[in-house]
Design an enzyme around this catalytic site. Structure first.
Site: not given
Ligand SMILES: *[C@@H]1O[C@H](CO)[C@@H](O)[C@H](O)[C@H]1NC(C)=O
Ligand SMILES: *[C@@H]1O[C@H](CO)[C@@H](O)[C@H](O)[C@H]1NC(C)=O
Ligand SMILES: *[C@@H]1O[C@H](CO)[C@@H](O)[C@H](O)[C@H]1NC(C)=O
Ligand SMILES: *[C@@H]1O[C@H](CO)[C@@H](O)[C@H](O)[C@H]1NC(C)=O
Length: 431
Positions: A95, A101, A131, A311
């Site tokens: 990411h 968040g 997300t 991740d």
């Protein structure tokens, strides 16, 4: 005064010797080369962005070095000190522009600093949204990847958890065909309470679009699926491979070791059917990926169809059985190398087997074999030297440029200076 200060800081920005001279040939000696297959007693010569040659250690290396010097070529010699010279690692799930968040705006995670990726042995990453596809966007992600791309190789998944996900241009096909970095779609969420609960038909249309665009663009056209903890497991993906002639290798489920034994069992069925699975590497307090790798190695699983990812810079939320958030953290890019180190150091895995997940395997499934994951004469000079004892990164090179030495690491423009070396990490010629 200003000029002096500028010159001083420019000097401090240079990597230490032997790299403070532009151009020439770099030769790495006293290392053990894994292409990832073991090449015994070879020195590695780098020139420009490529690997020039593997040369026998000793007399043959010495005579090539002498010949180059006689021809006035600058030769920079790096001593690997018995360390392993391996292909730069590929992380298929980063990411890069932050994510998360799930605990509110204050829990949005930070962007990836260049030096942290380098320290993790990565010379190629694939960036993606997760997300949040509202306050995080594709334009921002692509710009961040292009920035990191000044030093390492960057690719991009288009989309995010939702289906249809956000795109850069008119859709998935156009993005894969027209945007160089985009190699496929991801991370599209299935079997997860944060997904948009796409129908099988919607998923099929997206997988098909990615595959066709991949064929047209000469790219993998893979869809990476974020798999959650719902008891539907991989069934949306089984529907596609059962109902159509789309190859199973166009679908790459991830996080499959992170949701308990039922999903791991379904992932093993997927593996036996010829599919690839991506495992999220363990963070400090986890061992699910380690345990699965150890058990799959004992079973008849095909480990060449397993990849690992970090991740990194995604959030690590922990929900209880009622869907309440009970823990929160941020992913680190080091987890992949740490899993590899654990396999080598604590479980005596041969190095070529331990590194396959982030070299050949991921290059194969993502269609990157001419660009990453292998060391070959004439191939890209993307490699890392792992320390003989710790298997941490001593040296890193991408496209033949040094990114790390034992005392220095390249940094992004606005990363704080490294307290240890007092270097800012930008090559003087780039200021
Ligand atoms: C290769 O390296 C090994 C271990 O470093 C050494 O024992 C051996 O003599 C070397 N062989 C040659 C041909 O240089
Ligand atoms: C797909 O096929 C496999 C094996 O042929 C079967 O076990 C599975 O139940 C099928 N799944 C779906 C969703 O069609
Ligand atoms: C993994 O963790 C579990 C529970 O913490 C522990 O019982 C098990 O021994 C660990 N396995 C390995 C291979 O580290
Ligand atoms: C090796 O195992 C020990 C003991 O479980 C652990 O503390 C250490 O972190 C492991 N090494 C690596 C590289 O994971």
């Amino acid at each position: 005064m200003r000029l002096l200060a500028f010159l001083f800081s420019a000097l401090a920005l240079l990597p230490p010797p032997p790299f403070d001279v532009a151009g020439g040939v770099t030769v790495i000696v006293n290392g053990v080369v894994y292409t990832p297959s073991l090449l015994k007693n070879k020195s590695v010569f780098l020139s420009g962005a490529k690997i020039l040659k593997f040369v026998d250690s000793g007399a043959a290396t010495d005579s090539l070095v002498s010949a180059l010097k006689a021809a006035n070529v600058i030769v920079k010699q790096v001593n690997a000190d018995g360390g392993s010279i391996i292909p730069g690692l590929i992380d298929p799930h980063v990411h890069a522009n932050g994510a998360g968040g799930e605990m509110g705006y204050g829990s949005r995670t930070p962007e990836a600093p260049l030096s942290e990726l380098i320290k993790a042995g990565l010379t190629s990453i694939v960036g993606l949204l997760g997300t949040d596809t509202v306050t995080r966007g594709q334009n921002d992600l692509l710009a961040k990847l292009k920035g990191l791309g000044n030093d390492i190789n960057t690719y991009m998944w288009i989309g995010g958890y939702r289906e249809p996900g956000p795109t850069l241009t008119s859709g998935v096909q156009a993005d894969i065909l027209l945007i160089e970095e985009v190699i496929g779609v991801g991370e599209l969420a299935i079997s997860d309470h944060r997904s948009s609960w796409p129908s099988n038909q919607q998923l099929l249309a997206t997988v098909s679009d990615a595959r066709v665009a991949g064929l047209l663009a000469g790219k993998a056209g893979v869809v990476q699926f974020h798999v959650g903890s719902a008891n539907t497991l991989l069934s949306p993906l089984w529907y596609i491979v059962n109902q159509t002639t789309i190859p199973i290798t166009n679908l790459l489920p991830t996080h499959v070791t992170s949701r308990g034994p039922a999903l791991i069992a379904d992932a093993l069925r997927w593996n036996k059917a010829g599919g690839y699975c991506d495992f999220t590497a363990d963070s400090d307090d986890e061992n699910d990926t380690l345990v699965t790798l150890l058990s799959w190695r004992q079973s008849s699983a095909d480990l060449s169809h397993v990849t690992l990812s970090s991740d990194a810079y995604g959030s690590l939320p922990n929900f209880d059985s009622q869907g309440r958030l009970i823990g929160y953290g941020v992913g680190s890019p080091m987890v992949v190398l740490n899993t590899i180190r654990n396999l080598i150091i604590n479980y005596s895995w041969p190095i070529d087997q331990a590194i396959q997940f982030n070299t050949v395997n991921v290059a194969n499934v993502l269609g990157l074999t001419s660009r990453a994951g292998f060391l070959a004469e004439g191939g890209p000079a993307d490699l890392v030297v792992l320390n003989r004892m710790s298997y941490l990164v001593d040296y890193s090179f991408a496209r033949g440029e040094v990114l790390k030495t034992p005392t220095w690491v390249q940094k992004g423009m606005f990363e704080p200076p490294d307290k240890l070396t007092q270097r800012f990490g930008h090559r003087a010629d780039e200021i």
